[in-house]
Design a protein around this motif. Structure first.
Motif, mmCIF file in Angstrom:
data_model
loop_
_atom_site.group_PDB
_atom_site.id
_atom_site.type_symbol
_atom_site.label_atom_id
_atom_site.label_comp_id
_atom_site.label_asym_id
_atom_site.label_seq_id
_atom_site.Cartn_x
_atom_site.Cartn_y
_atom_site.Cartn_z
ATOM 1 N N ILE A 78 0.835 -1.208 0.000
ATOM 2 C CA ILE A 78 0.000 0.000 0.000
ATOM 3 C C ILE A 78 0.868 1.255 0.000
ATOM 4 O O ILE A 78 0.595 2.203 -0.727
ATOM 5 N N VAL A 79 1.930 1.265 0.810
ATOM 6 C CA VAL A 79 2.729 2.490 0.951
ATOM 7 C C VAL A 79 3.828 2.644 -0.102
ATOM 8 O O VAL A 79 4.277 3.757 -0.370
ATOM 9 N N MET A 80 4.295 1.525 -0.681
ATOM 10 C CA MET A 80 5.355 1.594 -1.708
ATOM 11 C C MET A 80 5.056 0.598 -2.820
ATOM 12 O O MET A 80 4.681 -0.538 -2.547
ATOM 13 N N LYS A 81 5.249 1.021 -4.030
ATOM 14 C CA LYS A 81 5.024 0.138 -5.170
ATOM 15 C C LYS A 81 6.361 -0.435 -5.631
ATOM 16 O O LYS A 81 7.359 0.271 -5.689
ATOM 17 N N GLY A 82 6.359 -1.722 -5.942
ATOM 18 C CA GLY A 82 7.562 -2.355 -6.470
ATOM 19 C C GLY A 82 7.952 -3.606 -5.696
ATOM 20 O O GLY A 82 7.818 -3.658 -4.468
ATOM 21 N N GLU A 83 8.437 -4.586 -6.438
ATOM 22 C CA GLU A 83 8.807 -5.868 -5.839
ATOM 23 C C GLU A 83 9.954 -5.750 -4.846
ATOM 24 O O GLU A 83 10.005 -6.484 -3.859
ATOM 25 N N ALA A 84 10.887 -4.850 -5.099
ATOM 26 C CA ALA A 84 12.045 -4.715 -4.216
ATOM 27 C C ALA A 84 11.604 -4.358 -2.794
ATOM 28 O O ALA A 84 12.182 -4.860 -1.817
ATOM 29 N N TYR A 85 10.585 -3.527 -2.656
ATOM 30 C CA TYR A 85 10.084 -3.150 -1.332
ATOM 31 C C TYR A 85 9.421 -4.344 -0.642
ATOM 32 O O TYR A 85 9.551 -4.533 0.566
ATOM 33 N N LEU A 86 8.711 -5.148 -1.433
ATOM 34 C CA LEU A 86 8.075 -6.338 -0.875
ATOM 35 C C LEU A 86 9.117 -7.346 -0.406
ATOM 36 O O LEU A 86 8.956 -7.978 0.639
ATOM 37 N N ILE A 87 10.188 -7.483 -1.179
ATOM 38 C CA ILE A 87 11.282 -8.384 -0.781
ATOM 39 C C ILE A 87 11.928 -7.878 0.502
ATOM 40 O O ILE A 87 12.187 -8.641 1.440
ATOM 41 N N PHE A 165 13.266 -11.073 -12.364
ATOM 42 C CA PHE A 165 14.525 -11.435 -11.726
ATOM 43 C C PHE A 165 14.537 -10.959 -10.272
ATOM 44 O O PHE A 165 15.004 -11.669 -9.374
ATOM 45 N N THR A 166 14.013 -9.749 -10.027
ATOM 46 C CA THR A 166 13.985 -9.191 -8.664
ATOM 47 C C THR A 166 13.217 -10.105 -7.718
ATOM 48 O O THR A 166 13.692 -10.437 -6.629
ATOM 49 N N LEU A 167 12.044 -10.522 -8.146
ATOM 50 C CA LEU A 167 11.206 -11.394 -7.328
ATOM 51 C C LEU A 167 11.905 -12.726 -7.069
ATOM 52 O O LEU A 167 11.985 -13.205 -5.936
ATOM 53 N N SER A 168 12.441 -13.313 -8.127
ATOM 54 C CA SER A 168 13.116 -14.606 -8.004
ATOM 55 C C SER A 168 14.356 -14.506 -7.113
ATOM 56 O O SER A 168 14.576 -15.344 -6.229
ATOM 57 N N ALA A 169 15.166 -13.460 -7.304
ATOM 58 C CA ALA A 169 16.370 -13.275 -6.491
ATOM 59 C C ALA A 169 16.001 -13.061 -5.024
ATOM 60 O O ALA A 169 16.672 -13.570 -4.119
ATOM 61 N N GLY A 170 14.935 -12.318 -4.781
ATOM 62 C CA GLY A 170 14.475 -12.103 -3.407
ATOM 63 C C GLY A 170 14.046 -13.397 -2.746
ATOM 64 O O GLY A 170 14.367 -13.654 -1.578
ATOM 65 N N LEU A 171 13.334 -14.240 -3.495
ATOM 66 C CA LEU A 171 12.914 -15.533 -2.953
ATOM 67 C C LEU A 171 14.111 -16.455 -2.727
ATOM 68 O O LEU A 171 14.126 -17.224 -1.766
#
Length: 192
Positions: A78-87, A165-171
């Motif tokens: 909600i507060v930040m958009k983007g996979e990097a923030y979720l990771i 790649f960001t999502l996969s690398a984070g996982l």
């Protein structure tokens, strides 16, 4: 409007704080009056909660441990958009789960936190995980090994499904943390 650095600090602190809510400790204390850190295997996780307080303890611990991840990631989305923030949020929830401040930094092993993060970030990767786990278990009949081999498919499945790649690398990072911590806990329990 808050500045970017402040929002990042809030995400990290909130994620760590939610991660520190250790379901097994509170559920076992509520159901049995015991400290889970000194009964069963001594692990502050769902499996030991089930061992000490039955199916109800296991399921309530799962709900709390998965729920805190979903809550942290929902807030972050909600507060930040983007996979990097979720990771980033996922990593801090996991660290909070492994090292909860209110329990002297002695927490669970992070498996439910990792799986809940994967469920939020790429739900279909959990379907792949479940199918692989079932197949591997049928072949080798070893629950823990089947689980870890299957959890290793999550970052690959996420990359194939989402193409990120960001999502996969984070996982991958989350999985490595869980494996290292689980392995360290195993060796520590064997030595002591």
């Amino acid at each position: 409007m808050m500045n970017h650095s402040l929002i990042l600090i809030i995400i990290m602190l909130l994620s760590y704080g939610l991660g520190s809510i250790t379901g097994a400790y509170y559920i076992v204390k509520m159901l049995t009056g015991k400290d889970i850190r000194v009964v069963g295997s001594g692990n502050v996780g769902a499996t030991n909660a089930g061992r000490v307080s039955g199916k109800k303890g296991f399921l309530l611990t799962l709900l709390i441990d998965a729920g805190k991840v979903i809550l942290a990631l929902s807030f972050t989305s909600i507060v930040m958009k983007g996979e990097a923030y979720l990771i980033l949020s996922s990593i801090f929830v996991l660290v909070g789960h492994l090292f909860p401040f209110q329990l002297g930094f002695h927490g669970g092993k992070g498996i439910v936190a990792y799986l809940a993060s994967a469920l939020f970030l790429c739900p279909l990767s959990i379907v792949v995980f479940a199918i692989v786990m079932g197949g591997v278990y049928i072949i080798i009949r070893k629950y823990t090994l089947s689980g870890f081999l299957s959890m290793g498919t999550i970052p690959i499945a996420a990359y194939v499904i989402e193409g990120s790649f960001t999502l996969s690398a984070g996982l991958v990072a989350l999985f490595v943390i869980v494996v290292v911590f689980h392995n360290r806990s195993f060796h520590h329990s064997v030595e002591t």
